[in-house]
Scaffold this motif. Structure first.
Motif, PDB file in Angstrom:
ATOM      1  N   LEU A 237       0.814  -1.216   0.000  1.00  0.00           N
ATOM      2  CA  LEU A 237       0.000   0.000   0.000  1.00  0.00           C
ATOM      3  C   LEU A 237       0.851   1.270   0.000  1.00  0.00           C
ATOM      4  CD1 LEU A 237      -2.950   0.929   0.137  1.00  0.00           C
ATOM      5  CD2 LEU A 237      -2.737   0.959   2.612  1.00  0.00           C
ATOM      6  N   TYR A 238       1.944   1.259   0.734  1.00  0.00           N
ATOM      7  CA  TYR A 238       2.764   2.471   0.846  1.00  0.00           C
ATOM      8  C   TYR A 238       4.069   2.376   0.042  1.00  0.00           C
ATOM      9  CZ  TYR A 238      -0.635   3.618   4.378  1.00  0.00           C
ATOM     10  OH  TYR A 238      -1.821   3.884   5.016  1.00  0.00           O
ATOM     11  N   ASP A 239       4.141   1.383  -0.842  1.00  0.00           N
ATOM     12  CA  ASP A 239       5.329   1.235  -1.678  1.00  0.00           C
ATOM     13  C   ASP A 239       5.266   2.269  -2.808  1.00  0.00           C
ATOM     14  OD1 ASP A 239       7.071   0.416  -3.746  1.00  0.00           O
ATOM     15  OD2 ASP A 239       7.057  -1.633  -2.954  1.00  0.00           O
ATOM     16  N   PRO A 240       6.338   3.062  -3.044  1.00  0.00           N
ATOM     17  CA  PRO A 240       6.287   4.119  -4.068  1.00  0.00           C
ATOM     18  C   PRO A 240       5.892   3.597  -5.453  1.00  0.00           C
ATOM     19  CG  PRO A 240       8.352   4.236  -2.814  1.00  0.00           C
ATOM     20  CD  PRO A 240       7.626   3.007  -2.346  1.00  0.00           C
ATOM     21  N   SER A 241       6.224   2.319  -5.783  1.00  0.00           N
ATOM     22  CA  SER A 241       5.950   1.831  -7.138  1.00  0.00           C
ATOM     23  C   SER A 241       4.545   1.223  -7.280  1.00  0.00           C
ATOM     24  CB  SER A 241       7.001   0.785  -7.523  1.00  0.00           C
ATOM     25  OG  SER A 241       6.825  -0.346  -6.711  1.00  0.00           O
ATOM     26  N   PHE A 242       3.786   1.187  -6.234  1.00  0.00           N
ATOM     27  CA  PHE A 242       2.482   0.512  -6.241  1.00  0.00           C
ATOM     28  C   PHE A 242       1.367   1.511  -6.529  1.00  0.00           C
ATOM     29  CE2 PHE A 242      -1.067  -1.685  -3.955  1.00  0.00           C
ATOM     30  CZ  PHE A 242      -1.017  -2.892  -4.632  1.00  0.00           C
ATOM     31  N   THR A 243       0.564   1.199  -7.571  1.00  0.00           N
ATOM     32  CA  THR A 243      -0.556   2.088  -7.924  1.00  0.00           C
ATOM     33  C   THR A 243      -1.845   1.562  -7.306  1.00  0.00           C
ATOM     34  OG1 THR A 243       0.448   2.690 -10.014  1.00  0.00           O
ATOM     35  CG2 THR A 243      -1.941   2.958  -9.879  1.00  0.00           C
ATOM     36  N   HIS A 244      -2.627   2.450  -6.724  1.00  0.00           N
ATOM     37  CA  HIS A 244      -3.949   2.027  -6.256  1.00  0.00           C
ATOM     38  C   HIS A 244      -4.940   3.167  -6.424  1.00  0.00           C
ATOM     39  CE1 HIS A 244      -3.408   4.268  -2.518  1.00  0.00           C
ATOM     40  NE2 HIS A 244      -2.230   3.684  -2.358  1.00  0.00           N
ATOM     41  N   GLU A 245      -6.144   2.999  -5.948  1.00  0.00           N
ATOM     42  CA  GLU A 245      -7.250   3.931  -6.194  1.00  0.00           C
ATOM     43  C   GLU A 245      -6.881   5.380  -5.905  1.00  0.00           C
ATOM     44  OE1 GLU A 245     -10.610   2.703  -3.925  1.00  0.00           O
ATOM     45  OE2 GLU A 245     -11.869   4.352  -4.683  1.00  0.00           O
ATOM     46  N   PHE A 246      -6.078   5.626  -4.896  1.00  0.00           N
ATOM     47  CA  PHE A 246      -5.836   7.012  -4.458  1.00  0.00           C
ATOM     48  C   PHE A 246      -4.447   7.557  -4.822  1.00  0.00           C
ATOM     49  CE2 PHE A 246      -8.863   5.114  -1.464  1.00  0.00           C
ATOM     50  CZ  PHE A 246      -9.937   5.973  -1.680  1.00  0.00           C
ATOM     51  N   ARG A 247      -3.583   6.711  -5.405  1.00  0.00           N
ATOM     52  CA  ARG A 247      -2.213   7.193  -5.653  1.00  0.00           C
ATOM     53  C   ARG A 247      -1.617   6.427  -6.822  1.00  0.00           C
ATOM     54  NH1 ARG A 247       2.597   5.349  -3.957  1.00  0.00           N
ATOM     55  NH2 ARG A 247       1.666   3.833  -2.530  1.00  0.00           N
ATOM     56  N   LYS A 248      -0.941   7.190  -7.714  1.00  0.00           N
ATOM     57  CA  LYS A 248      -0.303   6.517  -8.852  1.00  0.00           C
ATOM     58  C   LYS A 248       1.144   6.206  -8.481  1.00  0.00           C
ATOM     59  CE  LYS A 248       0.165   7.007 -13.866  1.00  0.00           C
ATOM     60  NZ  LYS A 248       0.379   5.555 -13.920  1.00  0.00           N
ATOM     61  N   GLY A 249       1.552   4.954  -8.698  1.00  0.00           N
ATOM     62  CA  GLY A 249       2.914   4.557  -8.363  1.00  0.00           C
ATOM     63  C   GLY A 249       3.911   5.053  -9.399  1.00  0.00           C
ATOM     64  N   VAL A 250       5.149   5.205  -8.977  1.00  0.00           N
ATOM     65  CA  VAL A 250       6.211   5.588  -9.936  1.00  0.00           C
ATOM     66  C   VAL A 250       7.225   4.451 -10.019  1.00  0.00           C
ATOM     67  CG1 VAL A 250       6.166   8.115  -9.972  1.00  0.00           C
ATOM     68  CG2 VAL A 250       7.192   6.924  -8.029  1.00  0.00           C
ATOM     69  N   LYS A 251       7.636   4.144 -11.268  1.00  0.00           N
ATOM     70  CA  LYS A 251       8.623   3.066 -11.470  1.00  0.00           C
ATOM     71  C   LYS A 251       9.957   3.495 -10.846  1.00  0.00           C
ATOM     72  CE  LYS A 251       6.616  -0.187 -14.074  1.00  0.00           C
ATOM     73  NZ  LYS A 251       5.418  -0.103 -13.309  1.00  0.00           N
ATOM     74  N   PRO A 252      10.614   2.575 -10.146  1.00  0.00           N
ATOM     75  CA  PRO A 252      11.903   2.955  -9.544  1.00  0.00           C
ATOM     76  C   PRO A 252      12.965   3.224 -10.624  1.00  0.00           C
ATOM     77  CG  PRO A 252      11.404   0.632  -9.156  1.00  0.00           C
ATOM     78  CD  PRO A 252      10.243   1.191  -9.896  1.00  0.00           C
TER      79      PRO A 252
END
Ligand code: SAH
Length: 252
Positions: A237-252
């Protein structure tokens, strides 16, 4: 109207706002004197009638409720922690149904959570355990055969064991029989959130010895499992690369 209210695990400010309001309005309070912190009764008004259910039978408790209802009084039945865990509320509600008396339930913070806070622990660590087993050893109240401790222990999930502080040698044996290693971390949390709270970190094998050293015989929870270690996967849930309903993840 009868209100069943969870008093929380001990500390007087760990009752819910709703529970506190119900206590402030109550004409009659029947509280579980063996475990509810008496300081919580200070929220009651001066002329409130207060009964300690530790000294009463189910019938006597119901009598107080029925008479209260007849006289149009507001009655609070105050249980420790959350009333749904080993609270014996169903038998009271069933009798109230027979009398056609309505009731409501206000939840409370269970000692299950008071203990996690005392341990500063998370019961559900990724890749360690995603399941919490809440159980007890059989005492005068029996436990269904299929829920015997060694069967539940075979999952190696997080376990929180109530009402068993007086049976720790047997508890250890069953946990080990079920598949926990003798050196699996375990903790004894005595009077979680009370002023005299004690937290004892130990192992499955040494539960009884640790309790004896600290003179603990009751009002304790036993927690068992690798959630008490520091080895785990961080959350998605709080991993920078993980995308979910409220936040878009960024590729490392
Ligand atoms: N309804 C309560 C549990 C009642 S059964 C709840 O939700 O917490 C009583 C058992 O709960 C005790 O024998 C003990 O095992 C546990 N317990 C209750 N309060 C506790 C506390 N503050 N700290 C540790 N264990 C507690």
């Amino acid at each position: 109207m009868i209100n069943f209210v969870g008093a929380g695990p001990g500390a007087k400010d760990l009752i819910t706002l709703r529970g506190k309001k119900l206590l402030e309005k109550a004409d009659i309070i029947i509280y579980a004197g063996s475990l509810v912190n008496p300081q919580i009764l200070n929220y009651a008004k001066d002329n409130c009638e207060i009964y300690n259910s530790a000294k009463m039978t189910l019938e006597e408790v119901i009598d107080v409720m029925v008479n209260g209802e007849k006289n149009n009084k507001s009655v609070v039945r105050l249980h420790t922690g959350d009333p749904s865990i080993y609270g014996a509320i169903k038998e009271q509600m069933d009798i109230l149904d027979k009398y056609n008396i309505s009731y409501d339930v206000c939840p409370g913070v269970s000692s299950l959570f008071g203990a996690a806070a005392a341990l500063k622990a998370e019961y559900t660590l990724p890749d360690v355990s995603q399941t919490v087993i809440i159980t007890r050893m059989a005492g005068r109240t029996s436990v269904p055969e299929k829920e015997e401790i060694s069967l539940l222990a075979s999952h190696n999930a997080t376990m929180v064991i109530f009402l068993s502080a007086g049976m720790l040698e047997e508890l250890s044996k069953r946990l080990i029989k079920g598949g926990y290693h003798a050196d699996t971390p375990a903790a004894i949390v005595y009077k979680a959130t009370w002023e005299d709270e004690k937290v004892i970190r130990t192992t499955v094998e040494k539960l009884s010895e640790s309790a004896k050293e600290n003179n603990i015989k009751k009002t304790a929870l036993i927690t068992v499992g690798h959630f008490l270690c520091s080895d785990y996967e961080r959350s998605k849930l709080y991993d920078p690369s993980f995308t979910h309903e409220f936040r878009k993840g960024v590729k490392p």
